[in-house]
Design an enzyme around this catalytic site. Structure first.
Site, short mmCIF file in Angstrom:
data_model
loop_
_atom_site.label_atom_id
_atom_site.label_comp_id
_atom_site.label_asym_id
_atom_site.label_seq_id
_atom_site.Cartn_x
_atom_site.Cartn_y
_atom_site.Cartn_z
N CYS A 2 0.99 -1.16 0.24
CA CYS A 2 0.09 -0.46 0.24
C CYS A 2 0.95 1.51 -0.17
CB CYS A 2 -0.58 0.17 0.97
SG CYS A 2 -1.83 1.27 1.47
N CYS A 25 0.06 3.94 2.44
CA CYS A 25 0.50 3.83 4.22
C CYS A 25 1.76 3.95 4.23
CB CYS A 25 0.03 2.14 3.69
SG CYS A 25 -1.28 1.07 3.77
#
Length: 322
Positions: free
Chosen positions: A79, A82
């Site tokens: 991600c 993230c």
């Protein structure tokens, strides 16, 4: 390991009330033990960011949330957002100096936690405060917005649950284990009461808490536990629909309003519960008036005297009494 306050609207969630009450009681006990020993339980700054998995969720998140708000960062290696949000949250955890704890959960390795929190996409950030879970935001939010959200979270933790954070010692070893705190004189009785609550033996829990209060009338954990156990005992066998209909059909019936107020509180509608009982005090006189007043004071104990909703309700009660 399931987040224990994810109650559904309109459902009497006894487990949620128990979990929140137990967490608040543990916070009171931890503060009392620290006061007895003079030990603030200081930790190293590196201990403010922890990796959490399903096996350790109860210990590392739910139990720790009794002493400090726990922010959960759901992330994954693949991600990209993230990778922007994670380091920012880690930096803020250190900067806030123990006012919150950051728990990082890799969703690829902990699918069950992701499902239990109902997460549809990452990064996703939740918080757990005194055993109660709440969503904060999803996606890589701007730093200013994150700071504002954290400030609000910390304020809620302080005002509603008395969570003032954990002490930080810059010289402490990150691997140092927390110091053992000597047991208090009533810990065995309080543990027996908690076990009775877990077994839904509310009568046994009530008696156990009363045993503590006989010797120590001001014991905060016993006072909270007793109010909680008595509330759970009252609502355990109620039919919520029947109780609410009775209260709506009979606004002057104090017994009906007392039962509905209990359900309001268990369902998380704290202001509604308090308002209903203040109105019952205003409407009635004599024994009925006193019954409504005493029930309101009992519910104040469940929520806690420092909660702003209790403060507001006390003011409203004083207006109708005097």
């Amino acid at each position: 390991m399931q987040p224990r306050n994810m109650s559904m609207s309109g459902v009497v969630d006894l487990a949620a009330v128990k979990a929140a009450g137990e967490a608040k009681a543990k916070a009171e006990q931890a503060r009392a033990q620290a006061a007895r020993t003079g030990d603030a339980g200081a930790v190293a700054p590196a201990a403010l960011v922890i990796d959490v998995d399903e096996a350790g969720f109860e210990r590392d998140v739910l139990q720790r949330s009794a002493e400090v708000p726990v922010v959960i960062d759901f992330w994954a290696e693949w991600c990209e957002p993230c990778k922007q949000l994670g380091p920012l949250l880690e930096r803020l955890a250190v900067e806030y100096n123990g006012r919150f704890l950051l728990a990082k959960v890799d969703v690829d390795a902990n699918q069950m936690l992701m499902q239990q929190f109902g997460i549809q996409g990452i990064p996703a950030v939740f918080a757990v405060v005194a055993g109660q879970a709440l969503p904060l935001f999803q996606g890589a939010a701007p730093e200013a917005q994150i700071r504002e959200t954290l400030d609000q979270l910390i304020q809620v933790g302080e005002e509603r649950f008395g969570l003032t954070g954990i002490a930080i010692d810059p010289n402490a070893s990150p691997d140092a284990a927390p110091a053992e705190v000597p047991a208090g004189p009533y810990d065995h009785l309080l543990e027996a009461a908690a076990s009775a609550l877990d077994a839904n033996d509310f009568g046994g829990a009530v008696q156990a808490y009363k045993n503590v209060l006989t010797d120590d009338p001001a014991n905060p954990e016993a006072k909270l536990g007793l109010a909680q156990a008595e509330l759970l005992a009252r609502v355990q066998s109620m039919d919520p629909n029947a109780v609410r209909k009775d209260a709506a059909d009979n606004p002057g019936d104090v017994t009906a309003q007392l039962a509905a107020a209990d359900l309001d509180l268990v369902g998380g509608h704290v202001e509604d519960a308090f308002g209903r009982l203040v109105e019952a005090v205003r409407r009635n006189a004599g024994e009925d008036r006193n019954a409504a007043r005493l029930r309101l004071l009992e519910l104040f104990e469940v929520i806690g005297p420092d909660d702003p909703r209790v403060t507001a309700a006390r003011t409203a009660l004083a207006r109708v009494l005097f």
